[in-house]
Design an enzyme around this catalytic site. Structure first.
Site, PDB file in Angstrom:
ATOM      1  N   ASP A   1     -36.890 -21.815   4.569  1.00 50.18           N
ATOM      2  CA  ASP A   1     -35.175 -21.584   4.416  1.00 50.18           C
ATOM      3  C   ASP A   1     -35.225 -19.709   3.750  1.00 50.18           C
ATOM      4  O   ASP A   1     -35.219 -20.049   2.540  1.00 50.18           O
ATOM      5  CB  ASP A   1     -34.267 -23.174   4.299  1.00 50.18           C
ATOM      6  CG  ASP A   1     -33.012 -22.491   4.455  1.00 50.18           C
ATOM      7  OD1 ASP A   1     -32.745 -21.193   4.908  1.00 50.18           O
ATOM      8  OD2 ASP A   1     -32.320 -23.405   4.440  1.00 50.18           O
TER       9      ASP A   1
ATOM     10  N   TYR B   1     -22.983  -9.449  16.955  1.00 50.27           N
ATOM     11  CA  TYR B   1     -24.349  -9.923  16.509  1.00 50.27           C
ATOM     12  C   TYR B   1     -25.436  -7.924  16.559  1.00 50.27           C
ATOM     13  O   TYR B   1     -26.025  -7.641  16.000  1.00 50.27           O
ATOM     14  CB  TYR B   1     -25.411  -9.624  18.083  1.00 50.27           C
ATOM     15  CG  TYR B   1     -26.352 -10.290  18.644  1.00 50.27           C
ATOM     16  CD1 TYR B   1     -27.320 -10.116  17.398  1.00 50.27           C
ATOM     17  CD2 TYR B   1     -27.288  -9.549  19.530  1.00 50.27           C
ATOM     18  CE1 TYR B   1     -28.548 -10.427  17.535  1.00 50.27           C
ATOM     19  CE2 TYR B   1     -28.729  -9.204  19.552  1.00 50.27           C
ATOM     20  CZ  TYR B   1     -30.030  -9.736  18.413  1.00 50.27           C
ATOM     21  OH  TYR B   1     -30.789 -10.160  18.419  1.00 50.27           O
TER      22      TYR B   1
ATOM     23  N   ILE C   1     -37.116  -9.244  26.924  1.00 48.24           N
ATOM     24  CA  ILE C   1     -38.053 -10.309  26.274  1.00 48.24           C
ATOM     25  C   ILE C   1     -38.866 -10.951  27.687  1.00 48.24           C
ATOM     26  O   ILE C   1     -37.772 -12.244  27.683  1.00 48.24           O
ATOM     27  CB  ILE C   1     -38.978 -10.074  25.111  1.00 48.24           C
ATOM     28  CG1 ILE C   1     -38.296  -9.789  23.541  1.00 48.24           C
ATOM     29  CG2 ILE C   1     -39.981 -10.727  24.999  1.00 48.24           C
ATOM     30  CD1 ILE C   1     -38.302 -10.362  22.509  1.00 48.24           C
TER      31      ILE C   1
END
Length: 258
Positions: free
Chosen positions: A62, A154, A187
């Site tokens: 993590d 984002y 992608i």
């Protein structure tokens, strides 16, 4: 030619999953690297490692946890004695709502993983990378090249990652460490194929039509494959890019120009 780019190198990849993370690991190994795979889900790491013909190390990690990252570093150095490249691929997509109605918790979580996680990993691996004159490659996004609706959160996260990467390039250059960024656009992966399927169903058209309409915005009239993004990462991690740092490499078939 590319098969020798990473011969003898130890490459650590975070955010390993079934998409781009997998392709980065596979292409790095094909270029001769020993690959250390890091992500939260061990079963996912094992699945990707099973595809690699070569030595690997899987470390469930993590990257928002200091102790977990320190364990990743110590296990890597203990087993292989060196680290030549770090690829920070882990990220989470924050709220896709307009900024005027955005979810602050999602933005905080995204910044914590994508930006601070990348910083934590880079800080932890700096001593090992300085010994090898190594490289850090940040996986960013073409979102920093546009201002389309609903992508504000984002873009905020990835813009912060880009600014941090450029500063790290300056700060770590004296230690012989290069820091660069790869900016993919769309992608052509299983995830995008699923998404295009949803769009096709919504508008009563075919997936091929969605693809063609999307690809029409690029110079090459197609979308890059995951392996093509990964090979750009391999190049920046290799000695062939020894004079390149603080740069962004856009891999989007010409959808955006830098």
């Amino acid at each position: 030619m590319s098969g020798a780019l990473l011969d003898g190198k130890v490459v650590v990849v975070s955010g390993v999953g079934p998409g781009l993370g997998r392709s980065i690991c596979v292409e790095a190994a094909a270029a001769g690297a020993t690959v250390v795979l890091a992500a939260r889900t061990e079963s996912r790491l094992r699945e990707v490692a099973a595809e690699i013909d070569g030595e690997t190390l899987c470390v469930p990690t993590d990257i928002t946890d200091d102790d977990a990252v320190r364990d990743l570093v110590s296990r890597t150095v203990e087993k292989f004695g060196r680290v030549d490249a770090l690829v920070n691929n882990a990220f989470s997509v924050p709220s896709m709502k307009p900024l005027e109605r955005t979810d602050y918790d999602q933005i905080r979580d995204s910044l914590d993983l994508t930006v601070l996680g990348g910083l934590r990993m880079t800080q932890a691996f700096t001593p090992a990378l300085s010994e090898s004159n190594g490289a850090v490659v940040m996986i960013n996004s073409a979102v920093v090249r546009h201002s389309e609706p609903r992508y504000g959160s984002y873009k905020l996260t990835k813009a912060a990652l880009l600014a941090m990467s450029q500063t790290l390039a300056t700060e770590l250059g004296g230690k012989g460490i290069r820091v660069n960024s790869v900016l993919p656009g769309y992608i052509w992966s299983d995830q995008l194929k699923w998404y295009f399927g949803q769009i096709a169903e919504k508008y009563g058209i075919t997936v091929d039509q969605v693809y063609e309409q999307t690809a029409a915005r690029s110079d090459l009239k197609r979308l890059p494959e995951p392996a093509e993004i990964a090979r750009a990462v391999v190049f920046l991690a290799s000695d062939w890019a020894n004079a390149i740092t603080g740069q962004t490499l856009d891999v989007n078939c010409g959808e955006y120009h830098n």
